[in-house]
Write a protein that holds these residues in place. Structure first.
Motif, PDB file in Angstrom:
ATOM      1  N   ALA A 233       0.794  -1.106   0.253  1.00 33.89           N
ATOM      2  CA  ALA A 233       0.033  -0.030  -0.118  1.00 33.89           C
ATOM      3  C   ALA A 233       0.683   1.259  -0.351  1.00 33.89           C
ATOM      4  CB  ALA A 233      -0.844   0.305   1.159  1.00 33.89           C
ATOM      5  N   PRO A 234       0.452   2.117  -0.448  1.00 31.73           N
ATOM      6  CA  PRO A 234       0.981   3.566  -0.361  1.00 31.73           C
ATOM      7  C   PRO A 234       1.968   3.789   1.447  1.00 31.73           C
ATOM      8  CG  PRO A 234      -0.767   3.589  -1.653  1.00 31.73           C
ATOM      9  CD  PRO A 234      -1.361   3.140  -1.199  1.00 31.73           C
ATOM     10  N   GLY A 235       2.786   4.283   1.232  1.00 27.24           N
ATOM     11  CA  GLY A 235       3.810   4.790   2.463  1.00 27.24           C
ATOM     12  C   GLY A 235       3.670   3.370   3.042  1.00 27.24           C
ATOM     13  N   LYS A 236       3.543   1.885   3.118  1.00 30.85           N
ATOM     14  CA  LYS A 236       4.226   1.081   3.330  1.00 30.85           C
ATOM     15  C   LYS A 236       4.892  -0.131   2.568  1.00 30.85           C
ATOM     16  CE  LYS A 236      -0.593   1.282   6.256  1.00 30.85           C
ATOM     17  NZ  LYS A 236      -1.961   0.182   6.075  1.00 30.85           N
ATOM     18  N   GLN A 237       5.593  -0.998   4.181  1.00 27.13           N
ATOM     19  CA  GLN A 237       6.070  -2.017   3.521  1.00 27.13           C
ATOM     20  C   GLN A 237       5.089  -3.002   2.701  1.00 27.13           C
ATOM     21  OE1 GLN A 237       8.522  -3.405   6.736  1.00 27.13           O
ATOM     22  NE2 GLN A 237      10.258  -2.383   6.859  1.00 27.13           N
ATOM     23  N   ARG A 238       6.018  -3.779   2.082  1.00 24.80           N
ATOM     24  CA  ARG A 238       5.591  -5.008   1.099  1.00 24.80           C
ATOM     25  C   ARG A 238       4.975  -6.102   2.485  1.00 24.80           C
ATOM     26  NH1 ARG A 238       8.174  -6.847  -4.659  1.00 24.80           N
ATOM     27  NH2 ARG A 238       7.784  -4.771  -4.555  1.00 24.80           N
ATOM     28  N   GLU A 239       4.218  -6.662   1.709  1.00 27.58           N
ATOM     29  CA  GLU A 239       3.820  -7.953   3.138  1.00 27.58           C
ATOM     30  C   GLU A 239       3.322  -9.117   2.417  1.00 27.58           C
ATOM     31  OE1 GLU A 239       0.117  -6.048   5.532  1.00 27.58           O
ATOM     32  OE2 GLU A 239      -0.979  -5.493   4.027  1.00 27.58           O
ATOM     33  N   LEU A 240       2.927 -10.034   2.948  1.00 25.30           N
ATOM     34  CA  LEU A 240       2.424 -11.126   2.608  1.00 25.30           C
ATOM     35  C   LEU A 240       1.603 -11.144   2.633  1.00 25.30           C
ATOM     36  CD1 LEU A 240       2.896 -13.961   1.652  1.00 25.30           C
ATOM     37  CD2 LEU A 240       3.160 -14.813   3.919  1.00 25.30           C
TER      38      LEU A 240
ATOM     39  N   TYR B 191      -2.392 -18.131   4.918  1.00 26.89           N
ATOM     40  CA  TYR B 191      -3.039 -16.540   4.750  1.00 26.89           C
ATOM     41  C   TYR B 191      -1.990 -16.106   6.044  1.00 26.89           C
ATOM     42  CZ  TYR B 191      -5.933 -18.443   1.455  1.00 26.89           C
ATOM     43  OH  TYR B 191      -6.856 -18.711   0.699  1.00 26.89           O
ATOM     44  N   ALA B 192      -1.666 -15.258   5.870  1.00 29.47           N
ATOM     45  CA  ALA B 192      -0.855 -13.893   6.209  1.00 29.47           C
ATOM     46  C   ALA B 192      -1.283 -13.272   7.640  1.00 29.47           C
ATOM     47  CB  ALA B 192      -0.447 -12.742   5.600  1.00 29.47           C
TER      48      ALA B 192
ATOM     49  N   ARG C 270     -11.315 -13.496   3.369  1.00 23.64           N
ATOM     50  CA  ARG C 270     -12.071 -12.973   1.759  1.00 23.64           C
ATOM     51  C   ARG C 270     -11.294 -13.194   0.648  1.00 23.64           C
ATOM     52  NH1 ARG C 270     -11.283  -7.430   2.782  1.00 23.64           N
ATOM     53  NH2 ARG C 270      -9.745  -7.660   3.196  1.00 23.64           N
ATOM     54  N   PHE C 271     -10.067 -13.384   0.623  1.00 23.46           N
ATOM     55  CA  PHE C 271      -9.376 -13.654   0.156  1.00 23.46           C
ATOM     56  C   PHE C 271      -9.361 -15.039  -0.127  1.00 23.46           C
ATOM     57  CE2 PHE C 271      -6.800  -9.470  -0.608  1.00 23.46           C
ATOM     58  CZ  PHE C 271      -8.619  -8.368  -0.445  1.00 23.46           C
ATOM     59  N   THR C 272      -8.517 -15.672  -0.917  1.00 24.94           N
ATOM     60  CA  THR C 272      -9.063 -17.321  -1.456  1.00 24.94           C
ATOM     61  C   THR C 272      -7.854 -17.566  -2.775  1.00 24.94           C
ATOM     62  OG1 THR C 272     -11.267 -17.749  -0.861  1.00 24.94           O
ATOM     63  CG2 THR C 272      -9.513 -19.799  -1.850  1.00 24.94           C
ATOM     64  N   ILE C 273      -6.438 -17.957  -1.984  1.00 19.58           N
ATOM     65  CA  ILE C 273      -5.658 -18.160  -3.242  1.00 19.58           C
ATOM     66  C   ILE C 273      -5.808 -19.870  -3.325  1.00 19.58           C
ATOM     67  CG2 ILE C 273      -3.771 -19.564  -1.303  1.00 19.58           C
ATOM     68  CD1 ILE C 273      -1.633 -17.841  -3.287  1.00 19.58           C
ATOM     69  N   SER C 274      -5.500 -20.095  -4.494  1.00 18.70           N
ATOM     70  CA  SER C 274      -5.777 -21.534  -6.004  1.00 18.70           C
ATOM     71  C   SER C 274      -4.638 -21.136  -6.745  1.00 18.70           C
ATOM     72  CB  SER C 274      -7.377 -21.546  -6.536  1.00 18.70           C
ATOM     73  OG  SER C 274      -7.430 -20.369  -7.174  1.00 18.70           O
ATOM     74  N   ARG C 275      -4.414 -22.335  -7.127  1.00 20.80           N
ATOM     75  CA  ARG C 275      -3.332 -22.750  -8.197  1.00 20.80           C
ATOM     76  C   ARG C 275      -4.087 -23.902  -9.456  1.00 20.80           C
ATOM     77  NH1 ARG C 275       2.901 -23.445  -5.792  1.00 20.80           N
ATOM     78  NH2 ARG C 275       2.487 -24.289  -7.785  1.00 20.80           N
TER      79      ARG C 275
END
Length: 114
Positions: free
Chosen positions: A38-45, A57-58, A65-70
């Motif tokens: 996000a703007p002004g923030k560190q990259r986060e998992l 999930y981090a 709310r979020f779902t990762i798939s492959r």
């Protein structure tokens, strides 16, 4: 040449959904995942997934709310994002650890408007 190519970002209203895709080429990764910055923030998992389907999930802000798939046949990872909130606004990066280095996609902007 090893590459991660993302697609699927964009502008969405609060409560909306988006699906990000990350197509890998040049190698097969054991683990693929997503980070965001996000703007002004560190990259986060955000989340990771291995080829066997095990997920990580981090934090609780995205779980549910979020779902990762492959799709291993397509060497592609996805991030389905539902019930989006303004605080989800960020550049989302596909991520995959290789044998000797970590690979990153170019990033895709997700903007959630209220």
């Amino acid at each position: 040449q090893v590459q991660l190519v993302e697609s699927g970002g964009g502008l969405v209203q609060v409560g909306g959904s988006l699906r990000l895709s990350c197509a890998a080429s040049g190698t097969i990764f054991s683990i693929m995942g997503w980070y965001r910055q996000a703007p002004g923030k560190q990259r986060e998992l955000v989340a990771t997934m291995d080829r066997g389907g095990n997920t990580n999930y981090a934090d609780s802000s995205v779980k549910g709310r979020f779902t990762i798939s492959r799709d291993n046949a397509k060497n592609t990872a996805y991030l389905q994002m539902n019930s989006l909130k303004p605080e989800d606004t960020a550049v989302y990066f596909c991520y995959a650890p290789g044998l000797t280095r970590t690979y990153w996609g170019q990033g895709t902007q997700v903007t959630v408007s209220s």
